[in-house]
Design a protein around this motif. Structure first.
Motif, PDB file in Angstrom:
ATOM      1  N   CYS A  76      -1.747 -72.985 -73.504  1.00  0.00           N
ATOM      2  CA  CYS A  76      -1.134 -72.742 -72.052  1.00  0.00           C
ATOM      3  C   CYS A  76      -1.242 -71.278 -71.657  1.00  0.00           C
ATOM      4  O   CYS A  76      -1.560 -70.121 -72.591  1.00  0.00           O
ATOM      5  N   TRP A  90       2.469 -79.232 -66.520  1.00  0.00           N
ATOM      6  CA  TRP A  90       0.998 -78.476 -66.866  1.00  0.00           C
ATOM      7  C   TRP A  90       0.359 -78.085 -64.999  1.00  0.00           C
ATOM      8  O   TRP A  90       0.042 -79.485 -64.674  1.00  0.00           O
ATOM      9  N   GLU A 123       1.117 -82.932 -70.111  1.00  0.00           N
ATOM     10  CA  GLU A 123       0.330 -81.700 -70.492  1.00  0.00           C
ATOM     11  C   GLU A 123      -0.841 -82.441 -70.822  1.00  0.00           C
ATOM     12  O   GLU A 123      -1.702 -81.864 -70.889  1.00  0.00           O
ATOM     13  N   THR A 129       2.649 -69.109 -68.279  1.00  0.00           N
ATOM     14  CA  THR A 129       3.722 -69.846 -68.969  1.00  0.00           C
ATOM     15  C   THR A 129       4.855 -69.221 -67.293  1.00  0.00           C
ATOM     16  O   THR A 129       5.069 -67.615 -67.413  1.00  0.00           O
ATOM     17  N   THR A 138       5.836 -72.469 -76.366  1.00  0.00           N
ATOM     18  CA  THR A 138       4.879 -71.817 -76.369  1.00  0.00           C
ATOM     19  C   THR A 138       3.774 -71.118 -77.177  1.00  0.00           C
ATOM     20  O   THR A 138       2.491 -70.607 -77.237  1.00  0.00           O
ATOM     21  N   CYS A 160      -3.545 -80.025 -69.105  1.00  0.00           N
ATOM     22  CA  CYS A 160      -3.576 -79.017 -70.678  1.00  0.00           C
ATOM     23  C   CYS A 160      -4.352 -77.607 -70.286  1.00  0.00           C
ATOM     24  O   CYS A 160      -4.649 -77.024 -70.936  1.00  0.00           O
ATOM     25  N   LEU A 199       1.330 -73.953 -68.214  1.00  0.00           N
ATOM     26  CA  LEU A 199       2.922 -74.286 -68.225  1.00  0.00           C
ATOM     27  C   LEU A 199       3.702 -74.052 -67.186  1.00  0.00           C
ATOM     28  O   LEU A 199       3.958 -72.917 -67.251  1.00  0.00           O
TER      29      LEU A 199
END
Length: 309
Positions: free
Chosen positions: A195, A152, A21, A198, A190, A25, A157
């Motif tokens: 993000c 990531w 992450e 996902t 989340t 990210c 994600l």
């Protein structure tokens, strides 16, 4: 070997080396990845002789197909961000004959993947057993890395799940409980993580055609299935990519795209040996299944390439 650590054991401590992450990210631009499933070295011979328990004593066809997949992926430009194999890497179950040899030959074929394309591995029933145990999961982790983890890429994600713990975790209740606690934490997070999308990878499809279909060897039990879909919907999961069925299938439910991808190896339907290209943009996740022959000859089609900008 240190080189094998970098190829096959990048998933550790519930994350993935280079794709944490902290490193990945932020959304930057559209990208794509390769999703494949079920090379399953040994099944083609076992299926042809009608003996899936003991008939998988040859796997040259699957090695050749895996090598063809590797060569096709290596020719793609730009490079995919990663290639994920959604389970059943080999056919021999834990403790069965030929398992070590099948694993050795699959790894030999996969070492040909361009080092710039990380390999992500997902555990299937033939990798850890239909009813996994702490020992079979530990064996898998020694060979292929963690059986569940997150990573990531460019603000997206990705969750890699151990779907065998959904199917039958009765022989490893501690592992099943830990997996469930981790998944709940990931899905809850989340809501406050930035993000863009996902995306989930698992071996067993949640469903094949419809959430209301009957229970089957190739899907998850209906009550659990509907609960899992609702959890994914609430967490904003965009797509779930799986294998296991050895045929292409899937469908959309409540905004969640359930994608079932056919095999590199043995086909149980009419689909060609192949893999899936998945393009991720700011707004959507778009995918298409390619036969190995088509991808080798023509590469990515213009429609997908245009999405990359």
């Amino acid at each position: 070997m240190a080189a094998d650590q970098e190829i096959f054991l990048k998933a550790k401590n519930r994350t993935f080396s280079g794709y944490t992450e902290e490193e990945q990210c932020e959304w930057k631009e559209p990208f794509y990845f390769i999703q494949a499933a079920d090379p399953q070295l040994g099944l083609m011979k076992a299926w042809s002789v009608g003996d899936c328990e003991n008939g998988g004593d040859e796997w040259g066809q699957e090695v050749t197909l895996t090598q063809q997949a590797v060569q096709a992926v290596n020719k793609l430009t730009p490079r995919p961000k990663f290639m994920v194999l959604c389970g059943d890497l080999i056919h021999a179950m834990p403790g069965m004959q030929w398992r070590d040899e099948q694993e050795r030959d699959l790894k030999d074929a996969l070492r040909g993947v361009d080092p710039a394309i990380p390999l992500v591995f997902v555990s299937g029933n033939h990798d850890i057993g239909n009813t996994p145990t702490p020992e079979t999961i530990a064996q898998y982790r020694r060979s292929w890395g963690d059986d569940y983890f997150s990573f990531w890429v460019g603000g997206v994600l990705f969750l890699v799940l151990n779907s065998q713990l959904f199917f039958d975790g009765s022989a490893c209740p501690d592992q099943r409980a830990a997996h469930e606690a981790w998944l709940s934490e990931q899905l809850d997070s989340t809501k406050h993580r930035a993000c863009r999308h996902t995306v989930v990878f698992q071996h067993i499809p949640i469903f094949l055609r419809s959430p209301e279909e009957d229970n089957d060897y190739f899907n998850l039990e209906k009550t659990f299935r509907l609960q899992l879909l609702e959890r994914f919907h609430k967490a904003g999961v965009k797509a779930v990519f799986s294998g296991h069925y050895h045929r292409n299938a899937g469908g959309m439910h409540n905004g969640v795209d359930m994608v079932v991808t056919s095999a590199i190896g043995c086909q149980l339907g009419t689909d060609p040996h192949g893999l899936r290209l998945v393009v991720v943009t700011e707004e959507k996740v778009v995918h298409r299944y390619y036969s190995l022959d088509e991808l080798s000859k023509t590469g990515m089609e213009k429609e997908l390439r245009d999405l990359l900008g």
